[in-house]
Enzyme design. Structure first.
Site, PDB file in Angstrom:
ATOM      1  CB  SER A 136      -0.839   0.046   1.164  1.00 39.11           C
ATOM      2  OG  SER A 136      -1.585   1.066   1.504  1.00 39.11           O
ATOM      3  CE1 TYR A 149      -4.147  -2.500   5.313  1.00 36.98           C
ATOM      4  CE2 TYR A 149      -3.133  -0.476   4.207  1.00 36.98           C
ATOM      5  CZ  TYR A 149      -3.611  -1.750   4.160  1.00 36.98           C
ATOM      6  OH  TYR A 149      -3.906  -2.387   2.835  1.00 36.98           O
TER       7      TYR A 149
END
Length: 229
Positions: A136, A149
């Site tokens: 990501s 995250y």
């Protein structure tokens, strides 16, 4: 299964990017093993692809053991570690981040992918196969609320890089697909309209290019890759 049919294991295959990749690989004739927590949606993907489907939580060691048994000692051409946990929604600042939930995010996004790789690496080596860990932009950018995250994906990127260095005969990639219109992205922005984000299927061609390109192990961003025509 025919002798020359390529095999892939995809985690988080019931929805979003994992589902889109499974549909594309099935269209190309791959033999698939797919897993995800959502049994009903996973069954729909199984029906569409003819895959071997095993519902379960990838952070559960017993489930990973069953997956490894299904993979067996034969060759495995591709592993896609796509299953991920976002963490609390709405996204909290690190100052208020529940530590037990951070542990759960790390268990799913870091420990589970490594455990999957450890379990099936002999089969990957037997096929000179490819490992893809889905990353990501939160792994490399400092975005408010994305600390848990993002930290997990940064750790996954580092594991991927070291695995590549330790296995020079294999291709081991971090693949950053960018923002997509997925359930996870919606959970990160509750109540907001995310319809401007691209559908996961539009990112699949960039991954296909990476798989076919023979590029060296490393971190790759979908928007920077050509697509397969």
């Amino acid at each position: 299964m025919t002798e020359n049919k390529r095999r892939a294991l995809i985690t988080g295959a019931s929805a979003g990017f994992g589902r889109a990749v499974a549909l594309e690989l099935a269209e190309q004739g791959w033999d698939l093993i797919i897993t995800a927590r959502g049994a009903d949606r996973l069954e729909a993907v199984r029906t569409a692809t003819g895959a071997r489907a095993m519902a379960g939580d990838i952070s559960d060691p017993a489930h990973r053991e069953r997956l490894a048994e299904v993979v067996g000692s034969g060759g495995l051409d591709l592993v896609i570690n796509n299953a991920s946990a976002l963490g609390p929604s709405p996204l909290p600042s690190l100052e208020r981040y529940p530590l037990d939930e951070l542990g759960a995010v790390l268990a799913t996004n870091v420990i589970a992918p490594l455990a999957v790789i450890q379990a099936v690496l002999p089969a990957v080596r037997a096929s000179d196969g490819i490992v893809v860990n889905i990353s990501s932009d939160a792994a490399v950018g400092a975005y408010e609320g994305w600390g848990g995250y993002g930290a997990s994906k940064a750790a996954l990127d580092q594991l991927t890089a070291v695995l590549g260095a330790e296995n020079p005969g294999l291709r081991i990639y971090s693949f950053d697909p960018g923002d997509m219109r997925t359930d996870m992205h919606q959970a990160a922005f509750p109540g907001e309209d995310i319809s401007d984000r691209p559908e996961p299927r539009t990112v699949v061609p960039a991954l296909m290019h990476l798989l076919e390109s023979k590029l060296p192990s490393g971190r790759y961003v979908a928007s920077e890759l050509p697509v397969v025509s």
